[in-house]
Structures are given as C-alpha cells and as structure tokens.
Write an enzyme that holds these catalytic residues in place. Structure first.
Site, mmCIF file in Angstrom:
data_model
loop_
_atom_site.group_PDB
_atom_site.id
_atom_site.type_symbol
_atom_site.label_atom_id
_atom_site.label_comp_id
_atom_site.label_asym_id
_atom_site.label_seq_id
_atom_site.Cartn_x
_atom_site.Cartn_y
_atom_site.Cartn_z
ATOM 1 N N TYR A 156 45.081 44.495 25.828
ATOM 2 C CA TYR A 156 44.764 43.645 26.991
ATOM 3 C C TYR A 156 43.451 42.896 26.765
ATOM 4 O O TYR A 156 43.225 41.813 27.319
ATOM 5 C CB TYR A 156 44.729 44.507 28.267
ATOM 6 N N LYS A 163 39.154 40.334 33.904
ATOM 7 C CA LYS A 163 39.505 40.993 35.185
ATOM 8 C C LYS A 163 38.298 41.755 35.739
ATOM 9 O O LYS A 163 38.100 41.806 36.963
ATOM 10 C CB LYS A 163 40.689 41.946 35.009
#
Ligand code: NAD
Length: 256
Positions: A156, A163
């Site tokens: 990720y 994020k």
C-alpha cells in the site's frame, strides 16, 4: 428521511463499483438531494448511465479535477448557482502511480510521493475550504480512508502515507471548521474490489486474508460504507467531528 432537505455533494464516482456510488445510493434512500462531481469523460458517461438507472432525477453534475485549483473554484461556483446551501460533502478520491503500489516503500519516487499526496490528501483540504462557503447552515464533510494510513499494509506504500496525511487533515480541519458548526470526519473502509483498489499489487491475497481473519469473516460492502456516511452526514452525528469510523467488519481490532 434522515437527510431530507439536505444538499450533499458526492465526489468520486468512476463506475458502479465505486464506494462513492454506494454512498450516493444510500444518501438518496435517506432523502438527500445528491449532487455530483466527476473527473473525466469515462466517469461522466458511467455516472449518467447510473443516474438514469437509479432514477436520480435532475441530479446536478460538475466536472472537477482536484489537482487544479481553478477547476475546484469553478466547480463550486457552478454548484453554488443551483445549490445555494450545501449541507454535506463526501470526498471519495485517491490516486497513486501504479508502480508505487508494489515493493519497498523506501523506493517511493519524489514525483509519486507528491502526486499521491496532492490527489489523495491535499484535495480534501482544498474542497473543504470551498464547501465551507456554501455550508452557511453548518454541515459535514466526510473523507474515505484505509487502515494502511495507521499500520503497514504490504504494497500500500505511498497511499498509506497519503492516508495518514488525510487522517491528520481531518483532525485539523475539524478544529478549524468547528466554529461554523461544520463537522469533518473520515470513514476507514475495509478492502473493496474497485478500480482504485486493483492498482494495489497483491490485492487478491489481501482480500483473502481479510475474509479469513476479520471478525465478521467477510468483506464490507459499498452500501455499508454508505450507511455510515448517512449517519455522519445526519443530525444523529451532530456531536461527532474529527472522528475516523472503521467500517471494516472489525479487522482493525486484530493484532495478528
Ligand atoms: P474508485 O476508483 O472507484 O474511485 C476513485 C475516484 O478518484 C475515481 O472516481 C476517480 O475519478 C477519482 N479521481 C482520481 N484522480 C482524480 C482527480 N485528479 N480529480 C478528481 N477525481 C479524481 O475507487 P474507490 O475504491 O471507490 O476509492 C474511493 C476512495 O475510497 C478513495 O479515497 C480510496 O482510497 C478509498 N478507499 C478504498 C478502499 C478499497 O478497498 N476500495 C478501501 C478504503 C478506502
């Protein structure tokens, strides 16, 4: 009809699998007047088809590439003409170069770092600032995030760091906008098969592991994320701001 007489902008429908589309359908069920921003011709075509199928009559659409300040400004100006008061905004937008979503985070490029932050984190700050001007009766802005912002999720990489930035922005914006009774919150959704998710290397394995371990032993749905958005955007959540609600079948509580 928790959202009756509420005008809510949904940003980020690319197709029928988009989390934003699942959210929009729930907002409509609970009585909201939903307006949309889209990015690119393909999204527009898909959105028009979906709106016709689901009978979103006369829904207002504005184009908005969130990397361009003048486009954001124009989009909100256009929106303000048909929807003079905005009560809610759902930001369901993220992007990273595909090559950054595999291998070592340490190999992230400067370009890749900037692009992911610009589209996936800064854009939320930018759109909240414009939404503020239309939220004259108070309101709520909701961002979509993922566990990779709190913990390391293999591959990720830069999206996780973007994020984390988005989640910190939610708290700072909540502090800034509280005086105008504008609440700022995030939903941390479990993995869902969407266009954006397909870009993460090994996403199939991540889903398999999730279904096996999550307390509810299944994936979360776009509709479930949508129902939490309904709650956050409604008066039921009038005392909730700066919050990040996990809608992930309980996966985030695990320590293994
Ligand atoms: P999606 O591909 O359907 O949606 C991503 C959207 O971002 C698209 O509509 C795309 O047009 C838009 N976008 C990209 N660049 C843009 C730009 N420059 N300007 C305006 N819009 C732009 O995928 P999704 O999974 O529904 O993603 C929505 C949000 O949910 C993202 O923030 C994503 O990180 C988050 N999320 C997804 C998952 C998942 O597993 N799918 C899990 C948790 C959180």
């Amino acid at each position: 009809m928790l959202l009756q007489n509420k005008n809510i902008l949904v940003m980020g429908v690319a197709n029928k699998w988009s989390i934003a589309w699942g959210v929009a359908k729930q907002l409509k069920i609970f009585g909201a007047n939903v307006v949309f921003s889209y990015y690119g011709e393909t999204s527009l075509k898909n959105l028009e088809k979906l709106l016709a199928e689901e009978k979103f009559e006369g829904a207002h659409l504005v184009e908005c590439n969130v990397t361009v300040d003048s486009e954001i400004e124009q989009a909100f100006e256009k929106l303000g003409k048909s929807v003079p008061v905005l009560h809610g905004l759902v930001h369901s937008i993220a992007h990273s170069k595909k090559e950054e979503l595999a291998g070592r985070y340490a190999d992230t490029s400067r370009d890749g770092f900037q692009l992911a932050h610009d589209i996936s984190a800064y854009s939320f700050v930018a759109v909240c600032k414009y939404a503020e001007k239309l939220m004259t009766e108070g309101g709520c802005c909701v961002a979509m995030t993922y566990l990779g912002g709190e913990r390391v999720v293999k591959n990720y990489n830069i999206m996780g760091v973007a994020k984390a930035s988005l989640e910190a922005s939610v708290k700072y914006l909540a502090h800034d906008f509280g005086a105008q009774n504008i609440r700022i919150n995030a939903i941390s959704a479990g993995p869902i098969r969407t266009l954006a998710a397909k870009g993460v290397s090994g996403f199939g394995d991540l889903i398999k592991n999730f279904e096996e371990k999550a307390p509810l032993h299944r994936l979360v749905t776009q509709e479930e994320v949508g129902k939490t958005a309904v709650y956050l955007l409604s008066d039921l959540a009038s005392g909730v701001t700066g919050e990040n609600i996990h809608v992930d079948c309980g996966y985030h509580v695990l320590g293994y």
